[in-house]
Design a protein around this motif. Structure first.
Motif, PDB file in Angstrom:
ATOM      1  N   MET A   1      54.717  -1.125  10.245  1.00 46.80           N
ATOM      2  CA  MET A   1      56.129  -1.487  10.117  1.00 46.80           C
ATOM      3  C   MET A   1      56.312  -3.002  10.159  1.00 46.80           C
ATOM      4  SD  MET A   1      57.593   1.569  12.529  1.00 46.80           S
ATOM      5  CE  MET A   1      59.330   1.170  12.458  1.00 46.80           C
ATOM      6  N   SER A   2      55.507  -3.678  10.979  1.00 50.15           N
ATOM      7  CA  SER A   2      55.562  -5.137  11.019  1.00 50.15           C
ATOM      8  C   SER A   2      55.172  -5.722   9.671  1.00 50.15           C
ATOM      9  CB  SER A   2      54.626  -5.650  12.119  1.00 50.15           C
ATOM     10  OG  SER A   2      54.514  -7.052  12.094  1.00 50.15           O
ATOM     11  N   LYS A   3      54.157  -5.155   9.041  1.00 53.24           N
ATOM     12  CA  LYS A   3      53.734  -5.641   7.730  1.00 53.24           C
ATOM     13  C   LYS A   3      54.809  -5.372   6.677  1.00 53.24           C
ATOM     14  CE  LYS A   3      50.104  -5.414   4.237  1.00 53.24           C
ATOM     15  NZ  LYS A   3      51.097  -5.301   3.143  1.00 53.24           N
TER      16      LYS A   3
ATOM     17  N   VAL B   1      60.868  -9.597  12.635  1.00 54.66           N
ATOM     18  CA  VAL B   1      60.347  -8.514  13.475  1.00 54.66           C
ATOM     19  C   VAL B   1      60.568  -8.875  14.932  1.00 54.66           C
ATOM     20  CG1 VAL B   1      58.297  -7.226  14.188  1.00 54.66           C
ATOM     21  CG2 VAL B   1      58.617  -7.818  11.775  1.00 54.66           C
ATOM     22  N   TRP B   2      61.358  -8.064  15.605  1.00 56.02           N
ATOM     23  CA  TRP B   2      61.557  -8.173  17.049  1.00 56.02           C
ATOM     24  C   TRP B   2      60.777  -7.042  17.726  1.00 56.02           C
ATOM     25  CZ3 TRP B   2      65.752 -10.837  19.929  1.00 56.02           C
ATOM     26  CH2 TRP B   2      66.391 -11.817  19.154  1.00 56.02           C
ATOM     27  N   ILE B   3      60.416  -7.254  18.987  1.00 56.72           N
ATOM     28  CA  ILE B   3      59.892  -6.172  19.825  1.00 56.72           C
ATOM     29  C   ILE B   3      60.782  -6.054  21.059  1.00 56.72           C
ATOM     30  CG2 ILE B   3      57.949  -5.221  21.097  1.00 56.72           C
ATOM     31  CD1 ILE B   3      56.071  -6.904  19.478  1.00 56.72           C
ATOM     32  N   TRP B   4      61.312  -4.869  21.271  1.00 60.96           N
ATOM     33  CA  TRP B   4      61.998  -4.552  22.525  1.00 60.96           C
ATOM     34  C   TRP B   4      60.909  -4.167  23.506  1.00 60.96           C
ATOM     35  CZ3 TRP B   4      62.202   0.381  24.939  1.00 60.96           C
ATOM     36  CH2 TRP B   4      63.118   0.499  25.993  1.00 60.96           C
ATOM     37  N   TYR B   5      60.666  -5.034  24.505  1.00 60.73           N
ATOM     38  CA  TYR B   5      59.492  -4.852  25.360  1.00 60.73           C
ATOM     39  C   TYR B   5      59.900  -4.745  26.824  1.00 60.73           C
ATOM     40  CZ  TYR B   5      54.421  -4.732  25.092  1.00 60.73           C
ATOM     41  OH  TYR B   5      53.108  -4.301  25.060  1.00 60.73           O
ATOM     42  N   PRO B   6      60.111  -3.532  27.336  1.00 51.57           N
ATOM     43  CA  PRO B   6      60.513  -3.389  28.736  1.00 51.57           C
ATOM     44  C   PRO B   6      59.368  -3.715  29.689  1.00 51.57           C
ATOM     45  CG  PRO B   6      60.095  -1.230  27.774  1.00 51.57           C
ATOM     46  CD  PRO B   6      59.981  -2.227  26.648  1.00 51.57           C
ATOM     47  N   ALA B   7      59.719  -4.320  30.806  1.00 54.09           N
ATOM     48  CA  ALA B   7      58.745  -4.622  31.865  1.00 54.09           C
ATOM     49  C   ALA B   7      58.671  -3.400  32.776  1.00 54.09           C
ATOM     50  CB  ALA B   7      59.167  -5.869  32.624  1.00 54.09           C
ATOM     51  N   MET B   8      57.660  -2.566  32.578  1.00 58.25           N
ATOM     52  CA  MET B   8      57.630  -1.225  33.162  1.00 58.25           C
ATOM     53  C   MET B   8      56.947  -1.155  34.524  1.00 58.25           C
ATOM     54  SD  MET B   8      59.115   0.815  30.982  1.00 58.25           S
ATOM     55  CE  MET B   8      58.499   2.395  31.543  1.00 58.25           C
ATOM     56  N   ASP B   9      56.160  -2.157  34.893  1.00 59.72           N
ATOM     57  CA  ASP B   9      55.371  -2.041  36.116  1.00 59.72           C
ATOM     58  C   ASP B   9      56.225  -2.293  37.355  1.00 59.72           C
ATOM     59  OD1 ASP B   9      52.819  -1.473  34.858  1.00 59.72           O
ATOM     60  OD2 ASP B   9      52.933  -3.532  34.109  1.00 59.72           O
TER      61      ASP B   9
END
Length: 390
Positions: A215-217, A226-234
């Motif tokens: 999808m990025s390509k 291209v964004w990334i929704w990146y939750p901090a899960m730890d």
């Protein structure tokens, strides 16, 4: 924002036998946009336009697609004044103009930049009248347009929770991305392999990271962000070992994707990290992503913060320098109106609006009086067009 548009009434031009003229040194993304035009017209009419290396001698319709800078190279004396408007240099803008050369109709699509070409082609597609064996266009269709908002994106959540498109393959995603850009979308947002969802789905045609790469390509092929929704899960980012693990885990994703323009980390939903630890983590992750994507931006939201944590975060935003931070996100579970939020945040940080318009239940904008049968069977993220609300 449309600066000038006219497509009402008038006769229809028969574009069925049209040909396309482009500059010889057309870029990769402009060529991909023209390929989209040819494909989408063929799907609806059964006719496939051809691209010619030079102007035709026959009196057939011509669609001239070019960047404004290349216009003098391919014009035939009919393009005078086309790129002279005050909006001609606006990012992502375009002009569509119909001109006559004796008995020949010429449709100019002139992009201010490569995205202008893409969005101009999308606008033409929306205006064409297509049926089997016939392609028509209103003869008085002329438009000069440039966007009002610099960011116009959609999150594409390839994960089990959506229960809508977790079975899509890359060709389906490409068609969806085309549908979005035809209406002016200039960014997509992806979800990493680890989020607040189960890690696998029986409908997945590809593992999540492989699909993210594809999808990025695709986004890069069309020239959109291209964004990334990146939750901090730890659980504890105050622990150095946890931070080092996160740097390695996120770094694997950053390294794998061919294009990343921005990373957005929510303060909560999911995740629950004290502002001090969250901002320290994001400074490290900004260095991390820029090893592989030097111009990538970092954004953060305070969603899900308690009153105490929100006050701490506001003091940090106003009292400390965060040169690594590009902007902040106004998201669901924010504690103020967006107008109040703007007053609290230093002006140097742009604000991205992140409304929850894809959930139907337990969300920011639930459908009013939704029938219980749909609520029980369709779930939280079904296909549910809501044009008036959206």
């Amino acid at each position: 924002m449309h600066i000038k548009s006219n497509s009402n009434g008038g006769q229809l031009i028969d574009m069925s036998a049209a040909v396309i003229i482009t500059p010889r040194d057309q870029g990769r993304r402009e060529n991909n946009a023209i390929g989209m035009l040819l494909d989408e017209v063929e799907k609806r009419s059964g006719l496939r336009w051809i691209i010619l290396p030079k102007w035709p001698t026959e009196e057939i319709p011509v669609i001239c697609i070019t960047l404004a800078d290349s216009l003098p190279e391919i014009s035939v004396g009919q393009a005078k004044g086309l790129a002279d408007s005050a909006e001609a240099g606006s990012p992502e803008g375009y002009q569509i103009q119909i001109r006559n050369k004796e008995k020949q109709k010429i449709v100019y699509i002139i992009g201010n930049d490569e995205r202008g070409v893409l969005f101009g082609i999308g606008r033409l597609l929306r205006e064409l009248r297509m049926r089997s064996g016939k392609i028509l266009l209103p003869e008085n269709f002329n438009e000069t347009s440039a966007p009002f908002y610099s960011l116009r994106g959609h999150q594409l959540g390839y994960r089990p929770k959506t229960n809508s498109y977790c079975a899509w393959d890359l060709p389906q995603w490409e068609q969806y991305i085309r549908d979005l850009v035809i209406f002016g979308t200039n960014a997509i947002e992806l979800i990493p392999p680890r989020s607040d969802d189960i890690p696998d789905c029986p409908h997945f045609p590809l593992p999540q990271l492989e699909m993210m790469i594809g999808m990025s390509k695709l986004a890069d092929d069309y020239g959109i962000d291209v964004w990334i929704w990146y939750p901090a899960m730890d659980e504890d980012y105050g622990d150095q070992a946890t931070v080092e693990f996160a740097l390695r885990e996120w770094g694997e994703v950053f390294r794998a994707l061919p294009r990343i323009d921005a990373v957005f980390v929510p303060g909560g939903d999911p995740g629950h990290t004290h502002p001090n630890h969250l901002m320290a983590l994001l400074e490290r992750q900004t260095e991390n992503v820029r090893k592989f994507h030097p111009k990538a931006q970092m954004w953060v939201s305070p969603q899900g913060f308690t009153d105490e944590w929100f006050d701490i975060w506001i003091r940090m935003m106003n009292g400390e320098e965060h040169d690594w931070l590009e902007g902040v996100v106004y998201a669901p579970q924010s504690r103020n109106s967006i107008e109040e939020f703007r007053k609290l945040i230093p002006e140097k940080y742009p604000i991205r609006h992140y409304p929850d318009i894809t959930h139907c239940l337990r969300c920011q904008y639930p459908p009013a009086e939704w029938h219980w049968a749909f609520a029980l069977t369709e779930g939280r993220e079904p296909i549910n067009p809501r044009p008036v609300d959206q």
